[in-house]
Design an enzyme around this catalytic site. Structure first.
Site, mmCIF file in Angstrom:
data_model
loop_
_atom_site.group_PDB
_atom_site.id
_atom_site.type_symbol
_atom_site.label_atom_id
_atom_site.label_comp_id
_atom_site.label_asym_id
_atom_site.label_seq_id
_atom_site.Cartn_x
_atom_site.Cartn_y
_atom_site.Cartn_z
ATOM 1 N N LYS A 104 -17.607 -3.333 0.309
ATOM 2 C CA LYS A 104 -17.009 -2.001 0.431
ATOM 3 C C LYS A 104 -17.981 -1.002 1.059
ATOM 4 C CE LYS A 104 -14.114 1.057 -2.387
ATOM 5 N NZ LYS A 104 -13.550 1.271 -3.760
ATOM 6 N N PHE B 289 -15.581 -5.813 -11.147
ATOM 7 C CA PHE B 289 -14.124 -5.892 -11.095
ATOM 8 C C PHE B 289 -13.668 -6.418 -9.729
ATOM 9 C CE2 PHE B 289 -10.027 -3.738 -10.083
ATOM 10 C CZ PHE B 289 -9.240 -4.410 -11.019
ATOM 11 N N GLN B 290 -12.811 -7.407 -9.753
ATOM 12 C CA GLN B 290 -12.266 -8.066 -8.563
ATOM 13 C C GLN B 290 -13.368 -8.601 -7.656
ATOM 14 O OE1 GLN B 290 -9.173 -5.595 -6.706
ATOM 15 N NE2 GLN B 290 -7.674 -6.570 -8.060
ATOM 16 N N MET C 190 9.835 -36.877 -1.519
ATOM 17 C CA MET C 190 8.841 -37.881 -1.167
ATOM 18 C C MET C 190 8.153 -38.435 -2.405
ATOM 19 S SD MET C 190 7.680 -39.632 1.315
ATOM 20 C CE MET C 190 7.822 -38.857 2.917
ATOM 21 N N GLU D 74 -0.923 -13.390 -0.451
ATOM 22 C CA GLU D 74 -2.004 -13.653 0.499
ATOM 23 C C GLU D 74 -1.970 -15.078 1.049
ATOM 24 O OE1 GLU D 74 -3.440 -10.288 -2.188
ATOM 25 O OE2 GLU D 74 -2.436 -12.222 -2.472
#
Length: 572
Positions: free
Chosen positions: A167, A117-118, A476, A55
């Site tokens: 949802k 959940f999630q 760097m 993602e």
């Protein structure tokens, strides 16, 4: 009698809104909370969904698309970890004012706050790093919210917007009403500058002896490059650019001083130190530009043009602020100029600084150096390529040695300095731009942070030229360790842990090459530039200990530039 509108599900409303917003691509990854959207997406034909492999890659790809086009980039991910994986890309877009809209799934409304959940509070998490964000509570709010999200992302000072979609909202139905006009209380971007302020600025510039235009990414975002060129050329004004401003004015133009700031050219920084009028156009006086603010352009009358009023007097106090869109203000300034300034002596001084300290590098010891590669690339592409750099030494060498001649050609992570940006951002750019080569340049460290997106490039047969500048170090960071941390190279040496990058590329189905010989650069770059139907990867193994100069130490004045090493253990 009012004609009844169609009754649509939240998922149908979502895609109908995207269609009306003109969305071409969604960069995303499916998951449980957005499965209804992906069910609908299966049959959608007016846009293309690009399946990334992480993602974070989706957000950077959306950034690359947005930076290359000026359009809003769109991301679709699931709830919980899908949403939290986008945070770095959202922060990156926020720092660099990139218009993206990130749609995340969310657990059903009645479970929000229950540690379902999630579940993750993505609205709370991203509140400090978004221009605005929304949690859609009711399906009736969905169309208006999406309309607002795109409007906010694209207008004024652009930036990221997050929309969380529970949802149950996606699955519910209501009458579809698409709001053509948007009114958001307290949000009224100002595009035209105050006429009296513009007249004052024109008078000050016309009477200047040592004027300087300091150009940032805002000129590119506003589409004001043509207005800048006219204003600079009509008045023979020197132009220096920030990292994000490169390409706003042609790098090959005789009026260009290149980049200013921490790794800017000697003559650009000297011009800042000695100018009597400094005109900041769409730049925010970032610390990488100013160095120690108390010593920044102390003798200059400072004019600051910016569409975001919160940027004015935030880092450097200015004498004359103009709030407005740079494109409009530049046109108004040009119309109000009473006469061009007399700048011949000023230009003679600038030429003297150029002669005193040109950009140079070692090129006669037979070893391969990044500056040589970038110079060759610039010559071969004639500044026509889309260059997508990662973060580190190669990024600064590209800024110094690649001559950007067009806006939206230099795509890079500036404010956040996100390693791992280049590979996925080049994917977004490749979908956006089909008629110019897209070249991703990464260090060996940053390349590994999102190299899973090579799969995406290979699957979609994107003709990206992936260039790895491999010095077997976090270059760097190593440079700072040598200069300021007693040469203790703590956990920056990658020589014993780097993978075989050719085999990595080949494992993803990408034709791959490697060399450490300067004599191979021409042929390998020609090979890469000739491949237009698939990605190609080229690893250049460069000198490990090279450093980027000039350099202004953090917190120092930009007059305190380190120009070169005196010896392997010392510096000037």
């Amino acid at each position: 009698m009012r004609k009844a509108n169609a009754i649509l599900t939240g998922a149908d409303i979502f895609f109908e809104c995207l269609k009306r917003e003109g969305v071409e691509y969604i960069f995303g990854y499916p998951g449980g909370a957005v499965l209804k959207l992906y069910e609908k997406l299966y049959d959608i034909d007016f846009l293309q969904h690009i399946l990334v492999r992480h993602e974070q890659g989706a957000t950077h790809a959306a950034e690359g698309y947005a930076k290359a086009t000026g359009k809003v980039g769109v991301v679709l991910v699931t709830s919980g970890p899908g949403a939290t994986n986008t945070v770095t890309g959202i922060a990156d877009a926020y720092m660099d004012s990139v218009p993206i809209v990130v749609f995340t799934g969310q657990v059903p409304s009645h479970l929000i706050g229950n540690d379902a959940f999630q579940e993750a509070d993505i609205v709370g998490i991203t509140r400090p790093i978004t221009k605005h964000n929304f949690l859609v509570r009711h399906v009736e709010e969905l169309a208006a919210t999406i309309r607002k999200a795109f409007f906010i992302a694209a207008t004024g000072r652009p930036g990221p917007v997050v929309v969380a979609l529970p949802k149950d909202v996606i699955n519910s139905s209501c009458e579809f009403v698409y709001p053509e006009d948007i009114e958001i209380r307290g949000y009224k971007p100002k595009y035209k500058g105050h006429l009296n302020q513009i007249k004052k600025a024109a008078e000050v510039i016309s009477n200047a002896k040592r004027p300087l235009l300091y150009v940032g990414g805002g000129v590119i975002m506003s589409g004001g490059s043509n207005e800048l060129a006219i204003f600079a050329r009509e008045n023979k004004l020197p132009v220096t650019m920030t990292l994000q401003g490169l390409g706003a004015f042609p790098g090959t133009d005789e009026l260009s001083l290149g980049m200013l700031g921490m790794h800017g050219t000697y003559w650009a920084n000297q011009a800042v130190n000695n100018c009597d009028v400094l005109v900041s156009l769409g730049a925010r006086f970032d610390d990488r530009v100013t160095g120690k603010v108390e010593t920044f352009a102390t003798n200059a009358f400072k004019i600051h043009v910016d569409i975001d009023p919160t940027c004015i007097d935030k880092n450097v106090i200015v004498d004359l602020p103009i709030v407005g869109d740079v494109k409009h203000v530049l046109a108004e300034l040009a119309a109000e100029m009473p006469k061009p300034p007399v700048v011949d002596e000023w230009w003679n001084q600038i030429y003297q600084w150029k002669d005193e300290c040109p950009l140079t590098y070692e090129d006669n010891d037979g070893r391969l150096r990044t500056e040589f590669i970038i110079e060759k690339l610039s010559q071969k592409t004639k500044g026509e390529a889309i260059i997508v750099t990662d973060v580190g030494q190669h990024q600064m060498w590209t800024a110094q040695y690649y001559q950007f001649n067009h806006p939206r050609s230099n795509l890079t992570s500036g404010g956040l300095g996100t390693m791992g940006f280049s590979v996925p951002a080049s994917i977004g750019a490749a979908f956006a731009v089909k008629d110019r080569p897209v070249i991703s340049i990464s260090g060996d460290g940053g390349f590994q942070m999102n190299m899973q997106e090579l799969i995406t490039a290979a699957f979609y047969k994107l003709p990206i030229k992936f260039i790895i500048i491999n010095n077997s170090f976090l270059g760097m960071v190593r440079q700072w360790q040598e200069l300021f941390h007693a040469e203790k190279y703590s956990f920056t040496d990658l020589s014993s842990s780097n993978p075989n990058f050719v085999k990595v590329g080949e494992a993803f189905g990408i034709e791959s090459y490697s060399t450490d010989n300067p004599k191979d650069v021409d042929s390998l770059l020609n090979k890469a530039l000739s491949v237009n139907d698939r990605p190609i990867l080229v690893e250049f193994k460069v000198v490990k200990e090279d450093m980027v100069f000039p350099m202004v130490p953090s917190g120092a004045s930009i007059s305190q530039m380190i120009l070169r090493r005196l010896n392997p253990k010392g510096m000037l």
